[in-house]
Design a protein around this motif. Structure first.
Motif, short mmCIF file in Angstrom:
data_model
loop_
_atom_site.label_atom_id
_atom_site.label_comp_id
_atom_site.label_asym_id
_atom_site.label_seq_id
_atom_site.Cartn_x
_atom_site.Cartn_y
_atom_site.Cartn_z
N LEU A 62 -32.46 1.08 -13.71
CA LEU A 62 -32.88 2.27 -14.47
C LEU A 62 -33.54 1.86 -15.79
CD1 LEU A 62 -29.86 4.65 -13.79
CD2 LEU A 62 -32.17 4.81 -12.85
N LEU A 63 -33.03 0.78 -16.41
CA LEU A 63 -33.66 0.31 -17.65
C LEU A 63 -35.03 -0.30 -17.34
CD1 LEU A 63 -30.40 -1.12 -19.25
CD2 LEU A 63 -31.50 1.05 -19.74
N ALA A 64 -35.15 -0.90 -16.17
CA ALA A 64 -36.45 -1.42 -15.74
C ALA A 64 -37.46 -0.27 -15.58
CB ALA A 64 -36.30 -2.16 -14.41
N VAL A 65 -36.99 0.84 -15.03
CA VAL A 65 -37.88 2.01 -14.87
C VAL A 65 -38.38 2.47 -16.24
CG1 VAL A 65 -37.96 4.43 -14.14
CG2 VAL A 65 -36.85 2.73 -12.68
N GLU A 73 -46.57 11.00 -34.79
CA GLU A 73 -47.79 11.82 -34.83
C GLU A 73 -48.83 11.18 -35.73
OE1 GLU A 73 -46.43 15.81 -35.73
OE2 GLU A 73 -45.29 15.80 -33.85
N ALA A 74 -48.39 10.64 -36.89
CA ALA A 74 -49.34 10.03 -37.84
C ALA A 74 -49.96 8.76 -37.26
CB ALA A 74 -48.63 9.72 -39.16
N SER A 75 -49.19 8.03 -36.47
CA SER A 75 -49.67 6.72 -35.99
C SER A 75 -50.45 6.84 -34.69
CB SER A 75 -48.48 5.78 -35.76
OG SER A 75 -47.73 6.24 -34.63
N GLY A 76 -50.14 7.86 -33.89
CA GLY A 76 -50.77 7.96 -32.57
C GLY A 76 -50.25 6.91 -31.59
N ARG A 77 -49.21 6.17 -31.97
CA ARG A 77 -48.63 5.17 -31.06
C ARG A 77 -47.67 5.85 -30.09
NH1 ARG A 77 -52.52 1.88 -31.73
NH2 ARG A 77 -52.45 0.50 -33.52
N VAL A 78 -47.26 5.10 -29.08
CA VAL A 78 -46.32 5.64 -28.10
C VAL A 78 -44.90 5.54 -28.64
CG1 VAL A 78 -45.36 5.32 -25.78
CG2 VAL A 78 -47.81 4.91 -26.18
N VAL A 79 -44.16 6.63 -28.54
CA VAL A 79 -42.70 6.57 -28.73
C VAL A 79 -42.06 7.11 -27.46
CG1 VAL A 79 -40.71 7.49 -29.97
CG2 VAL A 79 -42.74 6.79 -31.25
N SER A 80 -41.23 6.27 -26.86
CA SER A 80 -40.50 6.69 -25.67
C SER A 80 -39.01 6.57 -25.95
CB SER A 80 -40.88 5.78 -24.49
OG SER A 80 -40.09 6.11 -23.36
N VAL A 81 -38.27 7.62 -25.63
CA VAL A 81 -36.83 7.57 -25.84
C VAL A 81 -36.19 7.08 -24.54
CG1 VAL A 81 -34.77 8.87 -26.47
CG2 VAL A 81 -36.97 9.41 -27.53
N ALA A 82 -35.38 6.04 -24.69
CA ALA A 82 -34.80 5.38 -23.51
C ALA A 82 -33.64 6.21 -22.97
CB ALA A 82 -34.33 3.98 -23.89
N GLU A 83 -33.99 7.25 -22.27
CA GLU A 83 -32.98 8.15 -21.70
C GLU A 83 -32.88 7.85 -20.21
OE1 GLU A 83 -30.23 9.86 -21.07
OE2 GLU A 83 -30.58 10.40 -23.15
N LYS A 131 -31.42 6.12 -27.11
CA LYS A 131 -30.81 7.38 -27.53
C LYS A 131 -29.63 7.08 -28.43
CE LYS A 131 -27.26 7.56 -26.01
NZ LYS A 131 -26.03 6.70 -26.16
N PRO A 132 -29.20 7.94 -29.29
CA PRO A 132 -29.91 9.10 -29.82
C PRO A 132 -31.13 8.60 -30.61
CG PRO A 132 -28.02 8.59 -31.21
CD PRO A 132 -27.94 7.67 -30.04
N VAL A 133 -32.26 9.31 -30.46
CA VAL A 133 -33.49 8.76 -31.05
C VAL A 133 -33.29 8.52 -32.55
CG1 VAL A 133 -34.58 11.05 -31.27
CG2 VAL A 133 -36.00 9.01 -31.23
N GLY A 134 -32.57 9.42 -33.24
CA GLY A 134 -32.18 9.19 -34.64
C GLY A 134 -30.72 9.57 -34.78
N LEU A 135 -30.10 9.12 -35.87
CA LEU A 135 -28.67 9.44 -36.05
C LEU A 135 -28.45 10.91 -36.35
CD1 LEU A 135 -25.70 8.68 -36.36
CD2 LEU A 135 -26.20 7.88 -38.67
#
Ligand code: NAD
Length: 420
Positions: free
Chosen positions: A351-354, A122-132, A105-109
């Motif tokens: 928590l980061l491990a989770v 969306e274009a790639s279909g890959r996973v994006v996970s935000v480390a919250e 986080k923040p995912v972008g500035l």
């Protein structure tokens, strides 16, 4: 099981802390990853992470400086823990190279930067996970379960007030620079995420924001001790930062937020108060209220209802079906917790491990992640909505910030990033 080749990109404080989280997950026998590279153009930081990883993970990752090198190493997933100005370009490049990405986080500035990541995901279909990490705290999981069980009735009002900081540097110089992620974004996205975690979508924000402390002091400069230093990893960099510097990012927001549900929040985030600090996170419902402790503290929720205050194991009796997810339960020592007691560093790495556990499961099984690029972008939009409201002098909708039709406050940041 075939391990997913992983790289950590950005080997400063959080890069090291993420690696400690990966080691925690690995030592519990729950990791799907193999750390194959540490990536940072500041080579000494990448070397430091690689050396430390060798001791904790039993194998030294390669030290590299670019994503092209990561691709040659066969990296399939990246964990982006750089400072925020680089998140969107690195995430987009990683996704275009076919890699999955976890992004701090923040995912972008800015909202524009974050929306670029959403589009690339969306274009790639890959996973994006935000480390919250805050919402993954077992105590917040219990708080949410109590709310969903109707223990305080229908939620009406949330108070989220945090005040402290005086004129001291928060961890690093960049957290006080508008064009690098000022403190209201750096810390504010966590709280935005928590507000929506508990009460659902926020619709409007009306705020006054201020830059109170135009100069900040770094007591750790030259080897002094007292700078804020979570997990103890920042000291070696803080001693080389200036002892006094100019701040360009606002350090306080005072806001009223509304939710789609009809609930309202009173939000104060002030990193510049002298004197008595404040921590209040409280939710009032139609039949009671509860106070939530600071994230990652392991402290206890206090429920106030029918003239009684309850802050012990009886909280669990009100949510008989409450269960933590298996990774959290394994790491924290039980699937029904109302408190925990670990040193901060240990809680932090659990928590980061989770986060890594969930990211690995999403890659392997296709299951959705909890904080995806959209939810991460909402938190960025909510934090900026308060700053945009202060500039516009009116209440703003989260939607107009999210869809970029309102972005006056962010304009110069976006210009600096080459996004306009
Ligand atoms: N979730 C949390 O609790 C938490 C806590 C602290 C920081 N963070 C987040 O983690 C991120 C990093 O913060 P930090 O405190 O570690 O900052 P930091 O300044 O300690 O480290 C940033 C690192 O990124 C590297 N870097 C910069 N540009 C890069 C690039 N293009 N490629 C690779 N590496 C690059 C720097 O050289 C540095 O080593 C931020 O987004 C911050 O908001 C989250």
């Amino acid at each position: 099981m075939d391990r997913i080749p992983l790289a950590i990109i950005g080997c400063g404080g959080m890069g090291h802390r993420h690696m400690y989280g990966l080691a925690e997950l690995t030592n519990a026998g729950l990791s799907r990853f193999e750390l194959v590279a540490a990536c940072d153009p500041w080579t000494s930081n990448a070397e430091s992470l690689a050396d430390d990883a060798e001791g904790r993970l039993g194998k030294r990752p390669a030290v590299v400086g670019t994503l092209a090198e990561l691709e040659k190493l066969g990296v399939a997933a990246v964990d982006i823990t750089t400072t925020p100005p680089y998140h969107h370009s690195l995430a987009v490049e990683a996704l275009e190279r076919g890699m999955h990405a976890m992004v701090e986080k923040p995912v972008g500035l800015t909202v524009k930067g974050s929306n670029r990541i959403r589009a690339a995901q969306e274009a790639s279909g890959r996973v994006v996970s935000v480390a919250e990490n805050y919402r993954r705290d077992p105590i917040n999981r219990l708080g949410k379960a109590l709310l969903e069980a109707g223990v305080i009735g229908t939620p009406r009002v949330m108070i989220h007030h945090t005040m402290g900081g005086a004129d001291k540097m928060l961890i690093s110089v960049w957290r006080h620079q508008k064009n690098q992620s000022g403190v209201l974004l750096d810390v504010g996205v966590h709280y935005a995420d928590i507000l929506e975690f508990y009460l659902g979508p926020i619709t409007t924000a009306y705020a006054q924001s201020r830059l109170h402390e135009k100069y900040r002091l770094n007591p750790a400069a030259g080897g002094g001790e007292n700078a804020s230093n979570p997990a103890g990893v920042y000291g070696k960099w803080q001693k080389d930062m200036p002892g006094r510097f100019e701040a360009t990012a606002e350090d306080a927001s005072y806001a009223t937020l509304t939710f789609a549900s009809g609930a309202v929040a009173s939000y104060v985030e002030d990193h510049a108060v002298h004197g008595q600090g404040v921590w209040t996170r409280r939710i009032y419902g139609s039949t009671g209220s509860f106070d939530l402790p600071n994230d990652r503290s392991g402290n206890v929720i206090t429920l106030h209802k029918d003239g009684e205050s309850i802050n012990d194991g009886r909280l669990l009796e009100m949510v008989p079906d409450f269960r933590l997810d298996p990774t959290t339960a394994a790491l924290f020592g039980g699937d029904r917790l109302w408190r925990y007691d670990f040193p901060f560093n240990e809680t932090d790495r659990k928590l980061l491990a989770v986060e890594y556990g969930e990211f690995g499961d999403a890659i392997a099984t296709g299951q959705p992640v909890e904080v995806d690029a959209y939810q991460g972008t909402r938190s960025v939009a909510i934090s900026y909505a308060m700053l945009e409201s202060s500039v516009a002098g009116r209440a703003v909708t989260i939607e107009e910030v999210l869809n970029e039709s309102l972005g006056e406050y962010q304009r110069d940041i976006d210009e600096g990033l080459g996004l306009v």
